[in-house]
Design a protein around this motif. Structure first.
Motif, PDB file in Angstrom:
ATOM      1  N   CYS A  96       0.842  -0.734  -0.118  1.00 21.99           N
ATOM      2  CA  CYS A  96       0.144  -0.212   0.840  1.00 21.99           C
ATOM      3  C   CYS A  96       0.580   1.206   0.492  1.00 21.99           C
ATOM      4  O   CYS A  96       2.067   1.400   0.624  1.00 21.99           O
ATOM      5  CB  CYS A  96      -0.734  -0.018   1.175  1.00 21.99           C
ATOM      6  SG  CYS A  96      -2.147   1.291   1.300  1.00 21.99           S
ATOM      7  N   ALA A  97       0.727   1.605  -0.214  1.00 21.55           N
ATOM      8  CA  ALA A  97       0.673   3.188  -1.187  1.00 21.55           C
ATOM      9  C   ALA A  97       0.145   4.301  -1.159  1.00 21.55           C
ATOM     10  O   ALA A  97      -0.917   4.247  -1.409  1.00 21.55           O
ATOM     11  CB  ALA A  97       2.360   3.443  -1.945  1.00 21.55           C
ATOM     12  N   ALA A  98       0.617   6.023  -0.054  1.00 21.00           N
ATOM     13  CA  ALA A  98       0.662   7.096   0.027  1.00 21.00           C
ATOM     14  C   ALA A  98       1.063   8.488  -0.679  1.00 21.00           C
ATOM     15  O   ALA A  98       1.670   8.511  -0.782  1.00 21.00           O
ATOM     16  CB  ALA A  98       0.231   7.562   1.563  1.00 21.00           C
ATOM     17  N   PHE A 109       0.959   6.687 -10.903  1.00 22.89           N
ATOM     18  CA  PHE A 109       0.946   5.354 -11.382  1.00 22.89           C
ATOM     19  C   PHE A 109       2.156   4.724 -10.854  1.00 22.89           C
ATOM     20  O   PHE A 109       2.760   3.599 -11.207  1.00 22.89           O
ATOM     21  CB  PHE A 109       0.255   5.513 -13.122  1.00 22.89           C
ATOM     22  CG  PHE A 109      -0.361   5.323 -13.265  1.00 22.89           C
ATOM     23  CD1 PHE A 109      -0.762   6.497 -13.878  1.00 22.89           C
ATOM     24  CD2 PHE A 109      -1.765   4.544 -13.270  1.00 22.89           C
ATOM     25  CE1 PHE A 109      -2.405   7.786 -14.155  1.00 22.89           C
ATOM     26  CE2 PHE A 109      -2.564   4.956 -14.022  1.00 22.89           C
ATOM     27  CZ  PHE A 109      -2.828   6.047 -14.289  1.00 22.89           C
ATOM     28  N   THR A 110       3.329   5.193 -10.966  1.00 17.71           N
ATOM     29  CA  THR A 110       5.406   5.108 -10.836  1.00 17.71           C
ATOM     30  C   THR A 110       5.265   5.096  -9.074  1.00 17.71           C
ATOM     31  O   THR A 110       5.330   5.895  -8.365  1.00 17.71           O
ATOM     32  CB  THR A 110       5.648   5.680 -11.548  1.00 17.71           C
ATOM     33  OG1 THR A 110       5.456   7.312 -10.786  1.00 17.71           O
ATOM     34  CG2 THR A 110       5.195   5.298 -12.510  1.00 17.71           C
ATOM     35  N   PRO A 111       5.744   4.032  -8.629  1.00 13.41           N
ATOM     36  CA  PRO A 111       6.157   3.789  -7.272  1.00 13.41           C
ATOM     37  C   PRO A 111       7.439   5.227  -6.613  1.00 13.41           C
ATOM     38  O   PRO A 111       6.851   5.560  -5.383  1.00 13.41           O
ATOM     39  CB  PRO A 111       7.456   3.120  -7.667  1.00 13.41           C
ATOM     40  CG  PRO A 111       7.266   2.091  -8.652  1.00 13.41           C
ATOM     41  CD  PRO A 111       6.512   2.815  -9.478  1.00 13.41           C
ATOM     42  N   HIS A 112       8.242   5.792  -7.915  1.00 17.98           N
ATOM     43  CA  HIS A 112       8.736   6.896  -7.227  1.00 17.98           C
ATOM     44  C   HIS A 112       7.517   8.088  -6.714  1.00 17.98           C
ATOM     45  O   HIS A 112       8.687   9.505  -6.282  1.00 17.98           O
ATOM     46  CB  HIS A 112       9.278   7.303  -7.638  1.00 17.98           C
ATOM     47  CG  HIS A 112       9.422   8.141  -9.179  1.00 17.98           C
ATOM     48  ND1 HIS A 112       8.893   7.147 -10.789  1.00 17.98           N
ATOM     49  CD2 HIS A 112       9.254   9.615  -9.814  1.00 17.98           C
ATOM     50  CE1 HIS A 112       8.947   8.130 -11.167  1.00 17.98           C
ATOM     51  NE2 HIS A 112       8.416   9.496 -10.901  1.00 17.98           N
ATOM     52  N   GLU A 113       6.623   8.409  -7.761  1.00 16.63           N
ATOM     53  CA  GLU A 113       5.638   8.867  -7.211  1.00 16.63           C
ATOM     54  C   GLU A 113       5.616   9.041  -5.454  1.00 16.63           C
ATOM     55  O   GLU A 113       4.555  10.361  -5.667  1.00 16.63           O
ATOM     56  CB  GLU A 113       4.430   9.902  -8.039  1.00 16.63           C
ATOM     57  CG  GLU A 113       4.779   9.300  -9.328  1.00 16.63           C
ATOM     58  CD  GLU A 113       4.107   9.716 -10.078  1.00 16.63           C
ATOM     59  OE1 GLU A 113       2.944  10.864 -10.642  1.00 16.63           O
ATOM     60  OE2 GLU A 113       3.241   8.288 -10.714  1.00 16.63           O
ATOM     61  N   TYR A 114       5.336   7.912  -4.868  1.00 16.17           N
ATOM     62  CA  TYR A 114       4.192   7.701  -3.834  1.00 16.17           C
ATOM     63  C   TYR A 114       5.738   8.099  -2.973  1.00 16.17           C
ATOM     64  O   TYR A 114       6.878   8.300  -2.511  1.00 16.17           O
ATOM     65  CB  TYR A 114       3.913   6.403  -3.731  1.00 16.17           C
ATOM     66  CG  TYR A 114       3.250   6.440  -4.131  1.00 16.17           C
ATOM     67  CD1 TYR A 114       2.488   6.067  -6.095  1.00 16.17           C
ATOM     68  CD2 TYR A 114       1.110   6.314  -3.758  1.00 16.17           C
ATOM     69  CE1 TYR A 114       1.129   5.894  -6.389  1.00 16.17           C
ATOM     70  CE2 TYR A 114       0.299   6.153  -4.530  1.00 16.17           C
ATOM     71  CZ  TYR A 114       0.096   6.194  -5.783  1.00 16.17           C
ATOM     72  OH  TYR A 114      -0.776   5.602  -6.306  1.00 16.17           O
ATOM     73  N   ASP A 115       5.463   9.420  -1.682  1.00 10.77           N
ATOM     74  CA  ASP A 115       5.724   9.582  -0.146  1.00 10.77           C
ATOM     75  C   ASP A 115       5.926   8.234   0.457  1.00 10.77           C
ATOM     76  O   ASP A 115       7.465   8.688   1.972  1.00 10.77           O
ATOM     77  CB  ASP A 115       5.247  10.525   0.232  1.00 10.77           C
ATOM     78  CG  ASP A 115       5.162  12.362  -0.377  1.00 10.77           C
ATOM     79  OD1 ASP A 115       3.718  12.360  -1.022  1.00 10.77           O
ATOM     80  OD2 ASP A 115       6.225  12.055  -1.381  1.00 10.77           O
ATOM     81  N   TYR A 116       5.247   7.634   0.913  1.00  7.29           N
ATOM     82  CA  TYR A 116       4.691   6.512   1.985  1.00  7.29           C
ATOM     83  C   TYR A 116       4.482   5.428   1.761  1.00  7.29           C
ATOM     84  O   TYR A 116       3.229   4.654   0.509  1.00  7.29           O
ATOM     85  CB  TYR A 116       3.699   7.075   3.242  1.00  7.29           C
ATOM     86  CG  TYR A 116       3.878   8.745   3.710  1.00  7.29           C
ATOM     87  CD1 TYR A 116       3.395   9.340   3.062  1.00  7.29           C
ATOM     88  CD2 TYR A 116       4.680   9.010   4.529  1.00  7.29           C
ATOM     89  CE1 TYR A 116       3.705  11.047   3.516  1.00  7.29           C
ATOM     90  CE2 TYR A 116       5.277   9.909   4.711  1.00  7.29           C
ATOM     91  CZ  TYR A 116       4.826  11.033   3.878  1.00  7.29           C
ATOM     92  OH  TYR A 116       5.114  12.691   4.492  1.00  7.29           O
TER      93      TYR A 116
END
Length: 127
Positions: A96-98, A109-116
């Motif tokens: 899960c990512a936020a 859509f990409t992992p690097h855009e998420y902070d947590y």
């Protein structure tokens, strides 16, 4: 800060269902776009589903469309991933990512855009 804890993974036969939960703590949850990703051994982290901050935009990865459903309960600070018609190729660790954002209908859509990120939960589908 947002802390994320996934649960609900396990072993299920092909064709079965699981519901993953992601409980969030921290006062910025309500200002976050959310996402589910998965990573199988030896593979890159893959986008599964995303939900905008506004709650009115959803996107699903092509491999899960029509089988998985992403939902959000702001009152419980929890998001869910309902997974139906599971296949062996769905076997992976699910994360899960936020992403902190405001007044946006964007899905990320990409992992690097998420902070947590949460710690992940293992899903294994037997054939």
């Amino acid at each position: 800060q947002v802390q994320l804890v996934e649960s609900g993974g396990g072993l299920v036969p092909a064709g079965g269902s699981l519901r993953l939960s992601c409980a969030a703590s921290g006062r910025t949850f309500s200002n976050s776009a959310m996402g589910w990703f998965r990573q199988a051994p030896g593979k890159e982290r893959e986008f599964v589903a995303g939900l905008s901050w506004s709650g009115d935009s959803f996107h699903y990865g092509d491999s899960v469309k029509g089988r998985f459903t992403f939902s959000r309960d702001n009152a419980k600070n929890t998001v869910y991933l309902q997974m139906n018609s599971l296949k062996p190729e769905d076997t992976a660790v699910y994360y899960c990512a936020a992403k902190t954002t405001y007044y946006s209908s964007s899905v990320y859509f990409t992992p690097h855009e998420y902070d947590y990120w949460g710690q992940g939960t293992q899903v294994t589908v037997s054939s």
